[in-house]
Design a protein around this motif. Sequence first.
Motif, PDB file in Angstrom:
ATOM      1  N   LYS A 163      -7.950 -24.979  33.062  1.00 43.38           N
ATOM      2  CA  LYS A 163      -8.623 -24.889  32.179  1.00 43.38           C
ATOM      3  C   LYS A 163      -8.038 -24.337  31.029  1.00 43.38           C
ATOM      4  O   LYS A 163      -7.574 -23.094  31.485  1.00 43.38           O
ATOM      5  N   LEU A 164      -8.630 -24.361  29.526  1.00 45.80           N
ATOM      6  CA  LEU A 164      -8.089 -23.716  28.657  1.00 45.80           C
ATOM      7  C   LEU A 164      -9.010 -22.189  27.947  1.00 45.80           C
ATOM      8  O   LEU A 164     -10.492 -23.004  28.053  1.00 45.80           O
ATOM      9  N   THR A 165      -8.725 -21.617  28.189  1.00 44.87           N
ATOM     10  CA  THR A 165     -10.355 -20.775  27.281  1.00 44.87           C
ATOM     11  C   THR A 165      -9.546 -19.959  26.474  1.00 44.87           C
ATOM     12  O   THR A 165      -7.923 -19.768  26.023  1.00 44.87           O
ATOM     13  N   GLN A 166     -10.702 -19.281  25.920  1.00 46.43           N
ATOM     14  CA  GLN A 166     -10.457 -18.760  24.416  1.00 46.43           C
ATOM     15  C   GLN A 166      -9.499 -17.432  24.688  1.00 46.43           C
ATOM     16  O   GLN A 166     -10.165 -16.763  24.908  1.00 46.43           O
ATOM     17  N   GLY A 167      -8.559 -17.412  23.515  1.00 49.07           N
ATOM     18  CA  GLY A 167      -7.644 -16.054  24.122  1.00 49.07           C
ATOM     19  C   GLY A 167      -7.516 -15.370  22.569  1.00 49.07           C
ATOM     20  O   GLY A 167      -8.534 -15.265  21.141  1.00 49.07           O
ATOM     21  N   ASP A 168      -7.051 -14.637  21.793  1.00 48.99           N
ATOM     22  CA  ASP A 168      -6.468 -13.659  21.252  1.00 48.99           C
ATOM     23  C   ASP A 168      -6.266 -14.395  20.201  1.00 48.99           C
ATOM     24  O   ASP A 168      -5.411 -15.132  20.037  1.00 48.99           O
ATOM     25  N   SER A 169      -6.397 -14.282  18.367  1.00 49.51           N
ATOM     26  CA  SER A 169      -6.147 -15.573  17.048  1.00 49.51           C
ATOM     27  C   SER A 169      -5.139 -16.391  17.704  1.00 49.51           C
ATOM     28  O   SER A 169      -5.269 -17.101  17.054  1.00 49.51           O
ATOM     29  N   GLY A 170      -6.763 -17.100  18.229  1.00 47.18           N
ATOM     30  CA  GLY A 170      -7.319 -18.655  17.337  1.00 47.18           C
ATOM     31  C   GLY A 170      -5.846 -19.714  18.524  1.00 47.18           C
ATOM     32  O   GLY A 170      -5.840 -20.628  18.523  1.00 47.18           O
ATOM     33  N   ASN A 171      -5.325 -18.448  19.296  1.00 45.64           N
ATOM     34  CA  ASN A 171      -4.371 -19.251  20.710  1.00 45.64           C
ATOM     35  C   ASN A 171      -6.191 -19.216  21.708  1.00 45.64           C
ATOM     36  O   ASN A 171      -6.800 -18.898  21.636  1.00 45.64           O
ATOM     37  N   TYR A 172      -4.831 -19.835  22.751  1.00 47.56           N
ATOM     38  CA  TYR A 172      -5.306 -19.729  24.051  1.00 47.56           C
ATOM     39  C   TYR A 172      -4.925 -19.617  25.621  1.00 47.56           C
ATOM     40  O   TYR A 172      -3.842 -19.339  25.209  1.00 47.56           O
ATOM     41  N   ARG A 173      -5.785 -19.568  26.595  1.00 44.71           N
ATOM     42  CA  ARG A 173      -5.172 -18.949  28.109  1.00 44.71           C
ATOM     43  C   ARG A 173      -4.975 -20.331  29.317  1.00 44.71           C
ATOM     44  O   ARG A 173      -6.056 -20.460  28.697  1.00 44.71           O
ATOM     45  N   LEU A 174      -4.184 -20.192  28.978  1.00 42.78           N
ATOM     46  CA  LEU A 174      -4.300 -20.980  30.897  1.00 42.78           C
ATOM     47  C   LEU A 174      -3.599 -21.258  31.791  1.00 42.78           C
ATOM     48  O   LEU A 174      -3.128 -20.240  31.990  1.00 42.78           O
ATOM     49  N   ASN A 175      -4.491 -21.968  32.914  1.00 40.49           N
ATOM     50  CA  ASN A 175      -5.074 -21.108  34.753  1.00 40.49           C
ATOM     51  C   ASN A 175      -5.325 -22.498  34.851  1.00 40.49           C
ATOM     52  O   ASN A 175      -5.670 -23.451  34.578  1.00 40.49           O
ATOM     53  N   GLY A 176      -4.548 -22.720  36.533  1.00 39.13           N
ATOM     54  CA  GLY A 176      -4.379 -23.592  36.971  1.00 39.13           C
ATOM     55  C   GLY A 176      -3.278 -24.080  37.963  1.00 39.13           C
ATOM     56  O   GLY A 176      -1.795 -23.318  37.832  1.00 39.13           O
ATOM     57  N   THR A 177      -3.348 -24.971  38.935  1.00 40.11           N
ATOM     58  CA  THR A 177      -2.034 -25.105  39.392  1.00 40.11           C
ATOM     59  C   THR A 177      -2.024 -26.690  39.541  1.00 40.11           C
ATOM     60  O   THR A 177      -2.985 -27.842  40.310  1.00 40.11           O
TER      61      THR A 177
END
Length: 399
Positions: free
Chosen positions: A136-150
């Motif tokens: 998943k991509l989740t909403q991060g700061d300043s219009g960026n995303y955070r990516l988590n997965g294997t």
Amino acid sequence: MTAHIISSDSEANSIAEELRQFLVAGASERDQKPEPPAAELDRLSASGILAITVPREFGGADVSFETITNVFQRLSAGDPAVTQMTQSHFLFLDAIRQDGTQEQKAFFFGQVLAGARLGNAQAEKGSASALDLQTKLTQGDSGNYRLNGTKYYCTGAILADWLPVAAFDPEERLVLALVPRKEHGVIVSSDWNAMGQRVTFSGTTTFENVAVPENHVIPHWRLFDRPSVFHAYASQLHTAIDIGIAQNALSDAVALVRARGRPRLGAPVSKATEDPHVILRFGQLSAKFHAAEQLLLRAARLLDRATADLTIELAGEAAVAVAEAKAFSEDVVIEITNEIFALSGASATDNALNLSRHWRNARTHTVHDANQWRYHSAGNYLLNGVLPGKPIRKKAAAF
């Protein structure tokens, strides 16, 4: 890295042949002592061969499907494992071409023209279907995303500059997040331990809260809302790998039998090359190999036709042609790589020759999915006019 820029289809084919000769010289040793083939991939990058599908408006040769197919077969006849490390590179270049913004195209095509490589982070385990994803991509700061997965079976990731990662965005839409290989939170493991295609290093990659700028996300879901040959193209490149393996194996078998001084016991001839049963079998294998080549070529030309006038019907016909080529090539490459030993005798099993690598490579590469379904796809179209569907990914159900 400074990379040569190839300007035409003919130049691409010529350089591919030079690279085939370079790759084949060390293929057996790399298989026996597998390490990430950094020097080999750097040679491919520097040659410009990895940028031949970049559109002309961005400085590339924009070669035809027929040419990229020929190039892939040649490279695979040199070393199919090194070549497979670039399959996703070409596929996701096409994804950028299909759905990237002009800014994204200019940036990533420029990277590739300079020698950068795209890897692969698509497949997952543990869900009910290979098409289900949990990354998943989740909403991060300043219009960026955070990516988590294997991800698993990440062919080419270990030596890539960028990793295209299949994930779902906050609106549960399928996207490709392009992440630098050495970005903080990216962990690429060398845990690939298969019997064949050993130097693909198709191991595990983990993404732990990786920062992804919004302009590095490709809206891949759009591809599924219109006619395309994207997935057929992926299979076409895999088909070229199979046929490249068959080409190299058949060449090695011919050389080995020609070098034998005596025929098999019971043959009323003075040389192995005069044995009528051996001659017959080589003739059968040669015919099957050339038939597979022609199916591959036909599929490439139908892909070119479809992209020139992209309709559901033409895209579907091209996909059926690719299915036929892939199905038949799998049967042929397994047969040829197995028959080396029956035709050459006990000496062919000497580990010093390492002829088993051809069968191991073929068997490993041909288990991506069930080959029967490709024949089924061709038969269903012939009998019932049913075009093949697209493999739509979805978010895995929570357990």
